[in-house]
Design an enzyme around this catalytic site. Structure first.
Site, PDB file in Angstrom:
ATOM      1  N   ALA A 265      -7.058  24.244  26.774  1.00 52.26           N
ATOM      2  CA  ALA A 265      -7.184  22.717  27.357  1.00 52.26           C
ATOM      3  C   ALA A 265      -8.466  22.400  27.707  1.00 52.26           C
ATOM      4  CB  ALA A 265      -6.408  22.755  28.663  1.00 52.26           C
ATOM      5  N   GLU A 267     -11.328  19.984  29.951  1.00 51.46           N
ATOM      6  CA  GLU A 267     -11.616  19.193  31.236  1.00 51.46           C
ATOM      7  C   GLU A 267     -12.325  18.065  31.422  1.00 51.46           C
ATOM      8  OE1 GLU A 267     -13.372  22.007  30.159  1.00 51.46           O
ATOM      9  OE2 GLU A 267     -15.378  21.992  30.558  1.00 51.46           O
ATOM     10  N   GLU A 301      -8.929  23.860  34.560  1.00 48.94           N
ATOM     11  CA  GLU A 301      -9.331  22.620  33.963  1.00 48.94           C
ATOM     12  C   GLU A 301      -9.664  21.619  35.356  1.00 48.94           C
ATOM     13  OE1 GLU A 301     -10.508  22.830  30.940  1.00 48.94           O
ATOM     14  OE2 GLU A 301      -8.951  24.354  30.674  1.00 48.94           O
TER      15      GLU A 301
HETATM   16  N1  TRP Z   1     -13.634  23.712  27.928  1.00 47.31           N
HETATM   17  C1  TRP Z   1     -12.473  24.292  27.670  1.00 47.31           C
HETATM   18  C2  TRP Z   1     -12.161  25.408  28.627  1.00 47.31           C
HETATM   19  O1  TRP Z   1     -11.658  24.841  29.804  1.00 47.31           O
HETATM   20  C3  TRP Z   1     -12.522  24.991  26.296  1.00 47.31           C
HETATM   21  C4  TRP Z   1     -12.139  24.057  25.101  1.00 47.31           C
HETATM   22  C5  TRP Z   1     -10.933  23.306  25.078  1.00 47.31           C
HETATM   23  C6  TRP Z   1     -12.880  24.298  23.807  1.00 47.31           C
HETATM   24  N2  TRP Z   1     -11.249  23.052  23.586  1.00 47.31           N
HETATM   25  C7  TRP Z   1     -11.961  23.514  22.869  1.00 47.31           C
HETATM   26  C8  TRP Z   1     -13.944  24.944  23.355  1.00 47.31           C
HETATM   27  C9  TRP Z   1     -12.613  23.328  21.582  1.00 47.31           C
HETATM   28  C10 TRP Z   1     -14.379  24.772  21.942  1.00 47.31           C
HETATM   29  C11 TRP Z   1     -13.715  23.752  20.955  1.00 47.31           C
HETATM   30  O2  TRP Z   1     -12.303  26.333  28.539  1.00 47.31           O
HETATM   31 ZN    ZN Z   2     -13.207  26.172  30.924  1.00 44.93          ZN
END
Ligand code: TRP
Ligand code: ZN
Length: 887
Positions: A265, A267, A301
């Site tokens: 997912a 955020e 998230e």
């Molecule tokens: N920030 C996202 C998390 O909550 C990670 C993530 C979601 C991500 N989609 C992505 C990282 C695509 C790299 C590529 O952990």
């Molecule tokens: Zn994260």
């Protein structure tokens, strides 16, 4: 391919330009999308005007204007990765860029793409550059306004970050919406969704009285399956207020579920986008594990809103600043919502099974990496899970209140900023006036520290001594390591199994009190900072049994001189429940390693009766939490054992684990049978601790019986399968039956598919059950399933279920004839053409090839070499494959 460029933390430079506001306009159409972007640019240093370099990839540039005037071709420079304006004006100016993109052809699922007919985005880490030219780095924070225009009947719902400012109809059946996000954000948090979606609506009133609308969006038919996600969201919002004093900051919070998504997912500010499998659940279609994952990820998230969004990362090397911290927060949330001990056990098992091997292999990297080729490759168990352990250590050292003070100071200092891991460290230190010694090296050194503890009791002096040493193994690019700061939580048990009151200890020749208040202390945290040191407890009037590293107070491999009888004693008596489980695991690991040795020397396998008895007493102890029992009677994973061997031998480990399981099942058949029968459900499905604990225990007992392959138990499992009213029990029964090849297995698998073929999330479980099977020669079956009508190489969940699942079965993936390696080699190259991020996650299964015997090494190496030398390889796969070969 040009040799991909490696990017280094030490080369970080502040940007020459900042962006103040960004106005985006999206014209969504079937064959193309036009994106127009207006950015107000200003230089970091007043009066300076170095070239302005914007990132961009797979974009068709339509036009560039500067302060309203079209730039001539000689005023800018375009290459495959950049748009450069060599001599921009000095001072503030507006830049307007129009690009054309093709979301419907975007199978990388990065940037703007289509999933089941709907438009959606994924910009982290560097996907925004596939939407428009921009300084695609997290230290560029700007205020966004977004106008979306699309056909109204095809895309009735138009969403972006922040608040809806305006919407209306246009000619030709089109409509538009304008969204304004009042918070500055980096572009990786930008999001857009357009499609045929419906929402479950609810509301949350924050503790200061703000009324927040909550909406979870899915295709209409799935809305009934969003109840648990909504419950989880409200629980998370409440928890963050209660535990961290953190409130939501906008009037609207949207969650969208999409079936095609690379990760779990994302955020995005006020518009979280989720992989459907982490939103949709009903008792009939989702298991307790799915319910728990949804709770954790919805929490994760949501928690990013403060740890990630309000305070973000200066650069991608700091990823653990937000991910380690947010994983820690979601772990704590799930602990508070369920069983703290069981959650800790699950997290530590996960660390041992996945992070330890990474930390000991060619991709080993510190929690804050020093370099990368493709940032996507560094969303790893090290950055996430080991990163969460590092955050947990602050809390262990400071206590809950001290940790909270540190968090408060962190937000007070850095709200609205893009910061570094040192900033977090400093906030924790300064808020508590703490001495963190060499703690920072947890961020810079890779490898799992090995901690050795030797104990001795002095019956005359009434002292108990712990000699503690540490050693961090060399990892690629880091041959020499410095000692680090390891908090070792310790308690001492008397001969009755009760905790001994701790008063004081000698350390470095000085006597210290173990507490600074008048509270009695039964667990103390030793501050281990040197290569070797000694801690001596005083006033210990009998030889104690030490309970070491309570609650797993540091992510290390512990080797101690505890005897088998000490471990059985801890298993029966330790007040630290985590360490009760741990004692059982240490015993099981030793037992398994010894049997592996016997197996390799063609000795007959015999199971130690003490182990069977210890196991039985846990299984039958009605005073214990059932979910805890389920964990305690689960043997360490095959990966965990292989990780402890000089040369990993998948066949021997598998044979031994199977032998122990069979032996236990056979000797304790009556106990297991009663466990199944006594833990059947009567009421309808509820996801709460007593119920899920009961199901967990029943299901593991059924799995043990299933491994015997006896008629009686096959019928029992069939009965459970047919009478199940929820997926948790239905799937567990199916899995119990599927352990043994044969007609029953085939029939039940076919029946299950027939029942659930309309539900792609359930079908993925069906794929995974078959792909992870250890039935000999399973590769053929998996190849057949690639051609199954329900399979699709473009959908990451399906790939993870079928191909990822297959690589998770050591016997078949590491088949001696190389058939597993050949299968993965082929698929990685096919996948790489569609989705490099997914291909790269799959190729990682090869990375520990050096751990196996020579013949397997050669077979795996040949596949890696074929991959690295193939034309048009993505940087993602190149990085993993080439680093794997380099060691
Ligand atoms: N920030 C996202 C998390 O909550 C990670 C993530 C979601 C991500 N989609 C992505 C990282 C695509 C790299 C590529 O952990
Ligand atoms: Zn994260």
């Amino acid at each position: 391919m040009e040799t991909p460029k490696e990017i280094f933390l030490k080369d970080y430079k502040m940007p020459d330009y900042y962006f103040d506001t960004v106005d985006l306009k999206f014209y969504l159409e079937e064959e193309k999308t036009i994106v127009s972007s207006k950015i107000s640019v200003y230089p970091r240093i007043e009066g300076s005007s170095p070239p302005l370099v914007l990132d961009g990839q797979d974009l068709r540039l339509v036009s560039v204007k500067l302060n309203g005037k079209a730039l001539k071709e000689e005023d800018y420079h375009l290459d495959v990765r950049h748009l450069t304006i060599p001599s921009p004006p000095s001072g503030k100016y507006d830049l307007e860029i129009v690009t054309e993109i093709h979301p419907q052809k975007n199978t990388s699922l990065e940037g703007l793409y289509k999933s089941s007919g709907n438009f959606c985005t994924q910009c982290e880490a560097e996907g925004f550059r596939k939407i428009t030219f921009y300084q695609d780095r997290p230290d560029i924070m700007a205020k966004y306004t977004v106008r979306i225009e699309a056909d109204k009947s095809l895309y009735p719902v138009l969403l972006s970050n922040g608040n809806l400012a305006e919407q209306g109809d246009l000619e030709d059946g089109r409509h538009y919406a304008i969204w304004e996000d009042p918070f500055k954000k980096p572009c990786y948090l930008f999001a857009l969704v357009a499609g045929q979606l419906q929402s479950r609506d609810d509301a949350f009133i924050t503790r200061s009285g703000r009324n927040v609308s909550l909406r979870i969006w899915t295709p209409a038919e799935d809305v009934p399956k969003t109840a648990h996600a909504m419950y989880s969201l409200k629980a998370a919002m409440k928890w963050d207020e209660d535990v961290f004093g953190l409130e939501y900051d906008l009037d609207l919070f949207n969650v969208v579920a999409v079936p095609d998504f690379n990760m779990g997912a994302m955020e995005n500010k006020s518009l979280n986008i989720f992989n459907s499998k982490l939103v949709l659940a009903s008792p009939e279609t989702a298991t307790d594990a799915d319910y728990a994952a949804i709770l954790g990820v919805i929490g994760h998230e949501y928690f990013h809103n403060w740890t990630g969004n309000r305070v973000t990362c200066r650069d991608w090397f700091q990823l653990s600043l937000k991910e380690g911290l947010t994983v820690f927060r979601d772990q704590e949330f799930s602990s508070d919502m369920g069983s703290r001990t069981v959650k800790r056990i699950a997290d530590v098992s996960n660390l041992r099974n996945y992070q330890f091997p990474q930390d000991a292999g060619p991709m080993a990297h510190p929690v804050r990496p020093h370099s990368y080729i493709k940032m996507d490759n560094f969303y790893t168990v090290t950055v996430y899970e080991k990163g969460a352990e590092v955050v947990r250590m602050y809390k262990t050292l400071l206590g809950s209140q001290g940790f909270r003070k540190g968090m408060d100071l962190y937000f007070k200092r850095h709200d609205g900023q893009a910061v570094t891991c040192e900033d977090f460290f400093s906030a924790m230190r300064d808020a508590n006036d703490a001495d963190f010694a060499n703690f920072l090296s947890w961020y810079s050194q890779a490898g799992t520290p090995v901690v050795k503890i030797n104990t001795s009791y002095n019956s005359e002096a009434h002292t108990f001594s712990l000699k503690i040493s540490q050693e961090i193994p060399p990892t690629p690019g880091q041959s020499v390591k410095e000692p680090t700061f390891i908090p070792v939580a310790v308690g001492l048990l008397d001969s009755k199994g009760k905790d001994i009151l701790l008063s004081s200890l000698y350390h470095n020749g000085t006597l210290q009190s173990v507490s600074n208040s008048n509270q009695p202390v039964y667990t103390t945290v030793l501050r281990v900072t040197k290569k070797e040191e000694e801690f001596v407890f005083t006033d210990i009037f009998e030889r104690p049994v030490p309970s070491l590293l309570r609650g797993y107070s540091a992510p290390v491999r512990l080797e101690s001189d505890l005897t088998e009888s000490d471990l059985f004693f801890l298993l029966a008596n330790d007040s630290d429940e985590f360490n009760r489980w741990e004692a059982g695991q240490i015993l099981a690991r030793k037992l398994m390693l010894n049997l592996v040795d016997d197996f390799q020397h063609n000795k007959p396998l015999v199971l130690n009766p003490n182990f069977v008895n210890g196991f039985k007493s846990i299984l039958c102890d009605l005073s214990l939490d059932k979910e805890f029992v389920a964990k305690a009677i689960t043997l360490p994973g095959e990966g965990e054992i292989m990780d402890m061997m000089k040369i990993a031998d998948p066949d021997a480990v598998h044979a031994v684990r199977t032998f122990i399981r069979n032996q236990l099942a056979s000797e304790l058949r009556l106990e297991f049978f009663n466990t199944v029968v006594n833990n059947r459900s009567t009421e309808t499905y509820v996801f709460n601790h007593p119920n899920l604990a009961r199901r967990a225990l029943k299901n593991i007992a059924l799995a043990y019986l299933g491994c015997l392959g006896e008629q009686e138990f096959t019928e029992l499992a069939l009965h459970e399968y047919k009478s199940a009213t929820n997926m948790t029990e239905q799937f567990a029964a199916l899995a119990a039956i599927a352990q043994k090849p044969g007609k029953t297995r085939d029939d039940v698998l076919a029946d299950f598919y027939g029942k659930w073929k309309h539900d792609f999330l359930v079908v993925n479980k069906w794929f995974a059950l078959q792909s992870t099977s250890d039935i000999p020669g399973n590769v053929e079956n998996v190849r057949k399933l690639l051609n199954h009508p329900a399979f699709d190489l473009r959908n990451p969940n399906k790939v993870y279920s079928l191909i990822g699942g297959f690589c998770g079965s050591p016997v078949n993936f590491h088949a001696k004839d190389g058939s597993g390696y050949e299968f993965l080699g082929e698929l990685v190259l096919q996948l790489d053409k569609l989705n490099p991020q997914v291909a790269s996650r799959m190729v990682s299964a090869f990375s520990r090839w050096k751990r196996y015997d020579e013949s397997r090494q050669n077979l795996a190496k040949a596949q890696l070499e074929k991959i690295v030398s193939s034309n048009g390889l993505s940087e993602n796969v190149f990085e993993i494959a080439s680093k794997s070969l380099a060691v």
